[in-house]
Design an enzyme around this catalytic site. Structure first.
Site, PDB file in Angstrom:
ATOM      1  N   LYS A 130       0.833  -1.209   0.000  1.00  0.00           N
ATOM      2  CA  LYS A 130       0.000   0.000   0.000  1.00  0.00           C
ATOM      3  C   LYS A 130       0.870   1.262   0.000  1.00  0.00           C
ATOM      4  CE  LYS A 130      -3.909  -2.235   2.294  1.00  0.00           C
ATOM      5  NZ  LYS A 130      -4.997  -2.077   3.283  1.00  0.00           N
TER       6      LYS A 130
ATOM      7  N   TYR B 164     -12.722  -2.940  -3.522  1.00  0.00           N
ATOM      8  CA  TYR B 164     -13.249  -2.837  -2.148  1.00  0.00           C
ATOM      9  C   TYR B 164     -14.782  -2.762  -2.135  1.00  0.00           C
ATOM     10  CZ  TYR B 164      -8.592  -2.206  -0.033  1.00  0.00           C
ATOM     11  OH  TYR B 164      -7.308  -2.401   0.435  1.00  0.00           O
TER      12      TYR B 164
ATOM     13  N   ASN C 120      -2.294  -0.253   6.902  1.00  0.00           N
ATOM     14  CA  ASN C 120      -1.857  -1.556   7.418  1.00  0.00           C
ATOM     15  C   ASN C 120      -0.955  -2.344   6.442  1.00  0.00           C
ATOM     16  OD1 ASN C 120      -3.807  -2.252   5.618  1.00  0.00           O
ATOM     17  ND2 ASN C 120      -5.159  -3.273   7.075  1.00  0.00           N
TER      18      ASN C 120
ATOM     19  N   HIS D  63      -2.256  -5.408   1.278  1.00  0.00           N
ATOM     20  CA  HIS D  63      -3.499  -6.113   0.996  1.00  0.00           C
ATOM     21  C   HIS D  63      -3.110  -7.530   0.577  1.00  0.00           C
ATOM     22  CE1 HIS D  63      -7.293  -7.357  -0.759  1.00  0.00           C
ATOM     23  NE2 HIS D  63      -6.569  -7.843  -1.757  1.00  0.00           N
TER      24      HIS D  63
ATOM     25  N   GLU E  89      -8.836 -11.007  -8.256  1.00  0.00           N
ATOM     26  CA  GLU E  89      -7.917  -9.885  -8.004  1.00  0.00           C
ATOM     27  C   GLU E  89      -6.684  -9.957  -8.903  1.00  0.00           C
ATOM     28  OE1 GLU E  89      -7.298  -9.920  -3.751  1.00  0.00           O
ATOM     29  OE2 GLU E  89      -9.264  -9.027  -3.378  1.00  0.00           O
TER      30      GLU E  89
HETATM   31  P1  ADP Z   1      -8.284  -6.964   5.071  1.00  0.00           P
HETATM   32  O1  ADP Z   1      -7.396  -5.992   4.309  1.00  0.00           O
HETATM   33  O2  ADP Z   1      -7.641  -7.406   6.368  1.00  0.00           O
HETATM   34  O3  ADP Z   1      -8.743  -8.119   4.215  1.00  0.00           O
HETATM   35  P2  ADP Z   1     -10.936  -5.708   4.792  1.00  0.00           P
HETATM   36  O4  ADP Z   1     -11.118  -6.351   3.454  1.00  0.00           O
HETATM   37  O5  ADP Z   1     -12.049  -5.843   5.794  1.00  0.00           O
HETATM   38  O6  ADP Z   1      -9.581  -6.165   5.525  1.00  0.00           O
HETATM   39  O7  ADP Z   1     -10.721  -4.142   4.589  1.00  0.00           O
HETATM   40  C1  ADP Z   1      -9.948  -3.650   3.522  1.00  0.00           C
HETATM   41  C2  ADP Z   1      -9.106  -2.491   3.989  1.00  0.00           C
HETATM   42  O8  ADP Z   1      -9.944  -1.408   4.397  1.00  0.00           O
HETATM   43  C3  ADP Z   1      -8.256  -2.789   5.234  1.00  0.00           C
HETATM   44  O9  ADP Z   1      -7.036  -3.445   4.914  1.00  0.00           O
HETATM   45  C4  ADP Z   1      -8.017  -1.411   5.789  1.00  0.00           C
HETATM   46  O10 ADP Z   1      -6.993  -0.720   5.082  1.00  0.00           O
HETATM   47  C5  ADP Z   1      -9.356  -0.732   5.502  1.00  0.00           C
HETATM   48  N1  ADP Z   1     -10.250  -0.820   6.667  1.00  0.00           N
HETATM   49  C6  ADP Z   1     -10.981  -1.897   7.060  1.00  0.00           C
HETATM   50  N2  ADP Z   1     -11.703  -1.609   8.175  1.00  0.00           N
HETATM   51  C7  ADP Z   1     -11.414  -0.305   8.472  1.00  0.00           C
HETATM   52  C8  ADP Z   1     -11.828   0.606   9.495  1.00  0.00           C
HETATM   53  N3  ADP Z   1     -12.718   0.249  10.426  1.00  0.00           N
HETATM   54  N4  ADP Z   1     -11.314   1.857   9.474  1.00  0.00           N
HETATM   55  C9  ADP Z   1     -10.448   2.245   8.525  1.00  0.00           C
HETATM   56  N5  ADP Z   1     -10.010   1.434   7.544  1.00  0.00           N
HETATM   57  C10 ADP Z   1     -10.485   0.188   7.507  1.00  0.00           C
END
Ligand code: ADP
Length: 154
Positions: A10, A50, A113, A116, A127
């Site tokens: 990211k 997303y 974080n 992805h 994807e």
């Molecule tokens: P992951 O990346 O762990 O598979 P998700 O698909 O649920 O998680 O979410 C996609 C991305 O959206 C996350 O990696 C994160 O960057 C962002 N995200 C998810 N939940 C939140 C939240 N509550 N607040 C801010 N960003 C979020």
């Protein structure tokens, strides 16, 4: 089963100069890098990527954060690679992710974080098609393959 999965480094990872650190984790695990490129994501592709978050209040903010600068998209391959990559990535929230995982070691955030990673065979297939052309995925043999697995593991 031998699987391919998508990883996106990211914008936070590019800005924090963590590209090498993160790629090293996947390399050291024994995953084969099948494709890699830098690309600038767009609102359209992120709305698709997303779509499961489209009703969330943070949807646009997450997309904006993914467009802040170019990202690096990678395809990694290995036996049960989708699960293995998710395991070393760690759970979504960096500050809660266990130490030793990529998010646990490099992130304090929900959103920023680091990576992805595809979460199922269906999403990995969709994807990889979204981010790579077929000719950008390379099927060379890793010379260390015989040292990564027993011959009945794949
Ligand atoms: P992951 O990346 O762990 O598979 P998700 O698909 O649920 O998680 O979410 C996609 C991305 O959206 C996350 O990696 C994160 O960057 C962002 N995200 C998810 N939940 C939140 C939240 N509550 N607040 C801010 N960003 C979020």
């Amino acid at each position: 089963m031998l699987e391919k999965t998508l990883v996106i480094l990211k914008p936070c990872t590019i800005q924090r100069s963590l590209i090498g650190e993160v790629i090293t984790r996947f390399e050291r695990k024994g995953l084969r890098l099948c494709g890699m490129k830098m690309t600038q994501l767009t609102d359209d592709v992120l709305s698709e990527h997303y779509s499961h978050l489209s009703s969330k209040p943070f949807f646009q903010r997450v997309k904006d954060s993914m467009m802040a600068c170019p990202v690096i998209v990678c395809c990694f391959e290995g036996v049960d690679a989708i699960e293995a990559v998710r395991t070393i990535t760690g759970p979504t929230t960096g500050r809660k992710a266990p130490a030793g995982t990529i998010r646990g070691d490099f992130s304090m955030s929900f959103q920023e974080n680091i990576v992805h990673a595809s979460d199922s065979p269906e999403t990995a297939e969709a994807e990889l098609k979204r981010f790579f052309k077929p000719e950008e995925i390379f099927d060379y043999k890793l010379s260390t393959f015989d040292y990564l697995y027993a011959n009945d593991e794949f």
